[in-house]
Write a protein that holds these residues in place. Structure first.
Motif, PDB file in Angstrom:
ATOM      1  N   PRO A  65       0.803  -1.238   0.000  1.00 19.21           N
ATOM      2  CA  PRO A  65       0.000   0.000   0.000  1.00 19.21           C
ATOM      3  C   PRO A  65       0.828   1.276   0.000  1.00 19.21           C
ATOM      4  CG  PRO A  65      -0.870  -1.571   1.587  1.00 19.21           C
ATOM      5  CD  PRO A  65       0.435  -2.140   1.096  1.00 19.21           C
ATOM      6  N   ILE A  66       2.090   1.189   0.418  1.00 25.28           N
ATOM      7  CA  ILE A  66       2.935   2.391   0.422  1.00 25.28           C
ATOM      8  C   ILE A  66       3.192   2.888  -0.997  1.00 25.28           C
ATOM      9  CG2 ILE A  66       5.254   1.383   0.313  1.00 25.28           C
ATOM     10  CD1 ILE A  66       4.003   4.291   2.583  1.00 25.28           C
ATOM     11  N   PHE A  69       2.033   6.264  -1.795  1.00 26.54           N
ATOM     12  CA  PHE A  69       2.962   7.360  -1.531  1.00 26.54           C
ATOM     13  C   PHE A  69       3.976   7.477  -2.675  1.00 26.54           C
ATOM     14  CE2 PHE A  69       4.676   9.890   2.125  1.00 26.54           C
ATOM     15  CZ  PHE A  69       5.788  10.384   1.501  1.00 26.54           C
ATOM     16  N   THR A  70       4.624   6.371  -2.978  1.00 16.92           N
ATOM     17  CA  THR A  70       5.720   6.434  -3.948  1.00 16.92           C
ATOM     18  C   THR A  70       5.211   6.713  -5.356  1.00 16.92           C
ATOM     19  OG1 THR A  70       5.692   4.035  -4.299  1.00 16.92           O
ATOM     20  CG2 THR A  70       7.112   4.862  -2.561  1.00 16.92           C
ATOM     21  N   LEU A  97       8.381  15.631   6.204  1.00 17.02           N
ATOM     22  CA  LEU A  97       6.972  15.276   6.043  1.00 17.02           C
ATOM     23  C   LEU A  97       6.290  15.398   7.403  1.00 17.02           C
ATOM     24  CD1 LEU A  97       4.729  14.140   4.214  1.00 17.02           C
ATOM     25  CD2 LEU A  97       5.481  11.859   4.894  1.00 17.02           C
ATOM     26  N   GLY A  98       5.220  16.204   7.500  1.00 16.39           N
ATOM     27  CA  GLY A  98       4.520  16.404   8.763  1.00 16.39           C
ATOM     28  C   GLY A  98       3.361  15.441   8.944  1.00 16.39           C
ATOM     29  N   GLN A  99       2.552  15.355   7.879  1.00 22.67           N
ATOM     30  CA  GLN A  99       1.400  14.451   7.921  1.00 22.67           C
ATOM     31  C   GLN A  99       1.183  13.879   6.539  1.00 22.67           C
ATOM     32  OE1 GLN A  99      -2.337  15.965   9.519  1.00 22.67           O
ATOM     33  NE2 GLN A  99      -1.221  17.557  10.624  1.00 22.67           N
ATOM     34  N   CYS A 100       0.625  12.643   6.503  1.00 25.54           N
ATOM     35  CA  CYS A 100       0.074  12.205   5.232  1.00 25.54           C
ATOM     36  C   CYS A 100      -1.135  11.324   5.494  1.00 25.54           C
ATOM     37  CB  CYS A 100       1.090  11.559   4.313  1.00 25.54           C
ATOM     38  SG  CYS A 100       1.537   9.908   4.693  1.00 25.54           S
ATOM     39  N   ASN A 101      -2.184  11.619   4.784  1.00 22.66           N
ATOM     40  CA  ASN A 101      -3.468  10.960   4.980  1.00 22.66           C
ATOM     41  C   ASN A 101      -3.867  10.256   3.696  1.00 22.66           C
ATOM     42  OD1 ASN A 101      -3.578  12.105   7.573  1.00 22.66           O
ATOM     43  ND2 ASN A 101      -4.439  13.990   6.735  1.00 22.66           N
ATOM     44  N   MET A 102      -4.067   8.944   3.816  1.00 28.83           N
ATOM     45  CA  MET A 102      -4.253   8.097   2.643  1.00 28.83           C
ATOM     46  C   MET A 102      -5.636   7.465   2.649  1.00 28.83           C
ATOM     47  SD  MET A 102      -0.618   6.309   3.567  1.00 28.83           S
ATOM     48  CE  MET A 102      -0.382   5.157   2.226  1.00 28.83           C
ATOM     49  N   SER A 103      -6.215   7.297   1.470  1.00 27.45           N
ATOM     50  CA  SER A 103      -7.468   6.550   1.384  1.00 27.45           C
ATOM     51  C   SER A 103      -7.462   5.696   0.125  1.00 27.45           C
ATOM     52  CB  SER A 103      -8.676   7.494   1.387  1.00 27.45           C
ATOM     53  OG  SER A 103      -8.691   8.283   0.239  1.00 27.45           O
ATOM     54  N   PHE A 104      -8.055   4.507   0.239  1.00 30.34           N
ATOM     55  CA  PHE A 104      -8.069   3.542  -0.851  1.00 30.34           C
ATOM     56  C   PHE A 104      -9.505   3.088  -1.110  1.00 30.34           C
ATOM     57  CE2 PHE A 104      -3.504   2.465  -1.002  1.00 30.34           C
ATOM     58  CZ  PHE A 104      -3.071   2.892   0.245  1.00 30.34           C
TER      59      PHE A 104
ATOM     60  N   LEU B  83      -8.359   0.827   4.143  1.00 31.43           N
ATOM     61  CA  LEU B  83      -9.329   1.759   3.583  1.00 31.43           C
ATOM     62  C   LEU B  83      -8.870   3.196   3.773  1.00 31.43           C
ATOM     63  CD1 LEU B  83     -12.690   0.185   4.820  1.00 31.43           C
ATOM     64  CD2 LEU B  83     -11.578  -0.072   2.587  1.00 31.43           C
ATOM     65  N   ASN B  87      -1.712   9.640   9.065  1.00 37.95           N
ATOM     66  CA  ASN B  87      -0.424   9.556   9.754  1.00 37.95           C
ATOM     67  C   ASN B  87       0.072  10.937  10.151  1.00 37.95           C
ATOM     68  OD1 ASN B  87       0.216   6.605   9.011  1.00 37.95           O
ATOM     69  ND2 ASN B  87      -0.128   7.567   7.026  1.00 37.95           N
TER      70      ASN B  87
END
Lengths: 165, 144
Positions: A65-66, A69-70, A97-104, B83, B87
Motif C-alpha cells: 500500500p505504500i 505514496f511512492t 513530512l509532517g502528515q500524510c493521509n491516505m485513502s483507498f 481503507l 499519519n
C-alpha cells in the motif's frame, strides 16, 4: 467579469524566484503515469523488514500500500526536487513530512499502470517554536485506474524550515 | 463488537495488536532514496544532517516509517485491505534505531459481509520516542 489569470506549473517553474505563496493555491500538478512493477514491490518489502524468499515470493500478489505514496510522488509529473525547485526552496534546509493521509477504494495492483494527478492546496508561512521560520506545504495527489476511476488518494503536509537570513 | 478473523483470532474493540519491530539500517535508506527519487541528503549523509542542525545520524524517510506500520497491520490482519490511514509524523527515526509498531483496535464495524477495524497505532523508537501516530481503518473478512 474579472478574468482569472492562473498560471500553470510549467509557466511558474520557468521563473520560480520570488513568487508569492498564494500563487500556488489550487495549482495543478503536471500529472503523469506510474507503473507498479514487481521488482520494486519486492524491494519495498525487503527494505522494510519483510522476509521475501523463493517459498513466499508468490504470496505478494498485491502491491504494498505504500505505493500510494511512492507512485503519486514519482508519477505526478513533478519529483520531490521539482516541487522544491518550483517553491525556490533549498533542500539543504531539511524539509520534513509532517502528515500524510491516505485513502483507498481498492488495493493497488502489481504490473499495472496508474494515472496520477493532483493539486497544491496551499503554501503558508508560520513561526515554529522548534524550527523557527517555516513554510507549510499542503497538496493532494490521486491515482486513477483505467478507465479513469480513482482508486486512491493521499494528502501531504510538508514542513519546510527556512534558513535565517 | 467482536469477530473471529484469520486463523481463529478474535478481534474485539480494545484488542491489543501484535507488535512489529525493525532495526533501521542505512542500506534501507539508500534503497528508499532510489525508490522515491529523493535526493534529500539528510537521508544519505550524516554530515548533511549536522549542517542543518538535526543531529548526527541520517534520518529515515517518512514513507518507510509508514510502510513499517502497514507491515504491522498486514501481520495482524492477513489479506486485509487498508481503507484509510491518517499519519502524523511526530519525531524522526534515525539510522540504527530499533522501531516498534504497536497499537490496538478502537472500533469494529460491519460492512456487508466484512468487518472494518479502526486501529490506533504508534511507531516508537527505543520505547520512549513516538515517531508516527496513525489512525487506520482496515477491511477484513471475519468469517471462518
Amino acid at each position: 467579469m474579472v478574468k482569472e489569470n492562473k498560471k500553470t506549473w510549467e509557466e511558474l517553474i520557468s521563473n520560480p524566484k520570488g513568487l508569492p505563496n498564494d500563487v500556488f493555491s489550487g495549482l495543478n500538478f503536471p500529472g503523469g503515469i506510474f507503473f507498479i512493477d514487481s521488482d520494486t514491490n519486492i524491494s519495498i518489502y525487503k527494505s522494510t523488514g519483510v522476509l521475501v524468499n523463493d517459498k513466499n515470493l508468490n504470496n505478494f500478489i498485491n502491491a504494498h500500500p505504500i505505493f500510494l505514496f511512492t507512485s503519486t510522488l514519482r508519477g505526478s509529473g513533478a519529483s520531490i526536487q521539482d516541487i522544491f525547485n518550483l517553491l525556490d526552496y533549498d533542500v539543504n534546509n531539511g524539509p520534513m513530512l509532517g502528515q500524510c493521509n491516505m485513502s483507498f477504494t481498492s488495493p493497488l495492483q502489481i504490473d499495472r499502470e496508474y494515472k496520477i494527478d493532483g493539486k497544491i492546496i496551499s503554501l503558508k508561512e508560520k513561526i515554529s517554536k522548534k524550527l523557527g521560520r517555516i513554510k507549510i506545504l499542503d497538496f493532494t495527489l490521486s491515482m486513477f485506474d483505467n478507465p479513469n476511476s480513482q482508486v486512491a488518494s493521499i494528502n501531504y503536509i510538508w514542513i519546510l524550515p527556512e534558513k535565517e537570513v | 463488537m467482536d469477530t473471529s478473523g484469520e486463523g481463529g483470532l478474535m478481534y474485539s474493540e480494545g484488542f491489543t495488536l501484535k507488535d512489529w519491530e525493525f532495526l533501521v539500517p542505512q542500506e534501507s535508506m539508500d534503497t528508499w532514496a532510489v525508490i522515491l527519487d529523493d535526493p534529500n541528503p539528510i537521508h544519505l549523509d550524516a554530515n548533511a544532517v549536522k549542517q542543518v542542525g538535526l543531529g548526527n545520524k541520517t534520518i529515515n524517510q517518512g514513507p518507510a516509517n509508514i510502510a513499517y506500520i502497514l507491515n504491522m497491520i498486514e501481520e495482524n490482519f492477513p489479506n486485509s485491505q487498508i481503507l484509510k490511514m491518517n499519519n502524523k509524523m511526530t519525531d524522526s527515526v534515525l539510522e540504527g534505531d530499533l522501531v516498534t509498531v504497536s497499537g490496538h483496535i478502537t472500533e469494529i464495524k460491519v460492512e456487508e459481509s466484512q468487518f472494518v477495524a479502526s486501529c490506533s497505532i504508534q511507531l516508537t523508537v527505543e520505547e520512549d520516542k513516538i515517531a508516527v501516530l496513525s489512525e487506520i481503518d482496515v477491511l477484513f473478512d471475519g468469517s471462518q
